[in-house]
Design a protein around this motif. Sequence first.
Motif, PDB file in Angstrom:
ATOM      1  N   GLY A 282      19.475 -29.601 -14.202  1.00  0.00           N
ATOM      2  CA  GLY A 282      20.484 -29.256 -13.207  1.00  0.00           C
ATOM      3  C   GLY A 282      21.695 -30.137 -13.326  1.00  0.00           C
ATOM      4  O   GLY A 282      21.967 -30.703 -14.384  1.00  0.00           O
ATOM      5  N   HIS A 283      22.416 -30.306 -12.217  1.00  0.00           N
ATOM      6  CA  HIS A 283      23.663 -31.056 -12.320  1.00  0.00           C
ATOM      7  C   HIS A 283      23.440 -32.536 -12.567  1.00  0.00           C
ATOM      8  O   HIS A 283      24.329 -33.222 -13.085  1.00  0.00           O
ATOM      9  N   LEU A 287      24.654 -30.262 -16.270  1.00  0.00           N
ATOM     10  CA  LEU A 287      25.055 -28.867 -16.070  1.00  0.00           C
ATOM     11  C   LEU A 287      25.586 -28.744 -14.652  1.00  0.00           C
ATOM     12  O   LEU A 287      24.833 -28.520 -13.702  1.00  0.00           O
ATOM     13  N   GLY A 288      26.883 -28.905 -14.489  1.00  0.00           N
ATOM     14  CA  GLY A 288      27.470 -28.995 -13.165  1.00  0.00           C
ATOM     15  C   GLY A 288      27.435 -27.693 -12.386  1.00  0.00           C
ATOM     16  O   GLY A 288      27.158 -26.616 -12.912  1.00  0.00           O
ATOM     17  N   ARG A 289      27.746 -27.797 -11.120  1.00  0.00           N
ATOM     18  CA  ARG A 289      27.746 -26.625 -10.234  1.00  0.00           C
ATOM     19  C   ARG A 289      28.786 -25.588 -10.653  1.00  0.00           C
ATOM     20  O   ARG A 289      28.687 -24.426 -10.264  1.00  0.00           O
ATOM     21  N   TYR A 291      28.919 -24.156 -13.280  1.00  0.00           N
ATOM     22  CA  TYR A 291      28.275 -23.140 -14.122  1.00  0.00           C
ATOM     23  C   TYR A 291      27.417 -22.167 -13.310  1.00  0.00           C
ATOM     24  O   TYR A 291      26.864 -21.219 -13.861  1.00  0.00           O
ATOM     25  N   ASN A 310      23.541 -21.335  -6.880  1.00  0.00           N
ATOM     26  CA  ASN A 310      24.082 -22.668  -7.114  1.00  0.00           C
ATOM     27  C   ASN A 310      23.157 -23.467  -8.025  1.00  0.00           C
ATOM     28  O   ASN A 310      21.932 -23.418  -7.875  1.00  0.00           O
ATOM     29  N   VAL A 311      23.740 -24.215  -8.948  1.00  0.00           N
ATOM     30  CA  VAL A 311      22.958 -25.140  -9.768  1.00  0.00           C
ATOM     31  C   VAL A 311      22.450 -26.257  -8.868  1.00  0.00           C
ATOM     32  O   VAL A 311      23.211 -26.855  -8.102  1.00  0.00           O
ATOM     33  N   MET A 313      20.157 -30.013  -8.306  1.00  0.00           N
ATOM     34  CA  MET A 313      20.186 -31.297  -8.984  1.00  0.00           C
ATOM     35  C   MET A 313      19.297 -31.302 -10.222  1.00  0.00           C
ATOM     36  O   MET A 313      19.690 -31.804 -11.280  1.00  0.00           O
ATOM     37  N   LEU A 316      17.916 -25.032 -12.306  1.00  0.00           N
ATOM     38  CA  LEU A 316      18.837 -23.913 -12.157  1.00  0.00           C
ATOM     39  C   LEU A 316      18.061 -22.630 -12.416  1.00  0.00           C
ATOM     40  O   LEU A 316      16.985 -22.636 -13.019  1.00  0.00           O
TER      41      LEU A 316
END
Length: 368
Positions: A282-283, A287-289, A291, A310-311, A313, A316
Amino acid sequence: MADPRETVLEIDLGALEHNYRYLKARIEPKTKFLAVVKAYAYGSDSIAIARKLEALGVDYFAVAYTHEGAFLRDHGIITPILVLHPQPVNFDQLIARCLEPSIYSDRILKAFQEAAKAAGQRHYPVHLKFNTGLNRLGFREEDIPHIAMKAQQSEALKVISLFSHLAASDDRSESVFTHAQIDRFKSIVKKISGKLDNKPFLHLLNTSGILNYPEAQFDMVRSGIGLYGYSNNPDLDQELKPVATLKTVISQIHEITPGESVGYNRAFTARNKCTIATLPLGHADGLGRIYGNARGVVSVNGQKAPIVGNVCMDMLMIDISGIPCDEGDEVILFGKGHSAEMVAASAKTISYELITGISQRVRREILP
């Protein structure tokens, strides 16, 4: 069913060698090659990358900060290392590790002169950076008399290179601006050359400069993103190989009925029956939000699957409706066959941000 594994960033040193040789072939044999290995070698593994490039005969390395260069030295890298953005608080460490600073302002010049003198140094190698239009770091042309005098007055320092940085070498519509930068750099070199006892070597081109403006390669070129498989040009990207491939696995698969939501804040609500897979990254892994909500796309068994909701933490979710796959199957986030440039563009960002942002908690796996 594939054997369940974990999230891993594969670092392909064979791809790195291919990219290095491709870029070397675009310059004159006598031109030196500097490899930029800042930010964990663009998010990969700086030690593995530097060792491979050193074995291939690279002439120089560059890092952003002193501690990055010290880390390379502490792991046996002996090739010269240019520190692009040094800070006075780190000068003692920089000198102790035989790193070479970019001197970009009068404040930095004065502080490094004092540090080198205090350390008993004589003719310590430094690189003078000039601002030719990027307006980020660097002396201006009108500073030449002052800085040349100060450099010549100091026995502690020796100016071994002059350099600048192009602002838009990847954008052909900005060729007039880029040529103006090249001309400005030539003017700077001409004005300062007679004011120094020695003849510094010159470098200006970045990866896009190597590919688009080879006539301005001077004595050395600097490559970062190109070494890692991207050129800022879709056509030229076909000639390069991604070094890093981010992979993970499907943890669980859910069948979602119309009206059900997925993830935090119910950011995705199914209009039709769909199949959702949860992935273990996850972020916090990079892989930040940005995406989330279908702006990012992953590859599952060769087919594209959008990120939904939403991605989170550490997780995803992706829509795998119509894609044959099972829990434990491999998923590619970016890399071979699934370009980081394409993934980043879908979220309106750039490959640099995506690949350099991968968290250090993601295990690196080095491929020869």
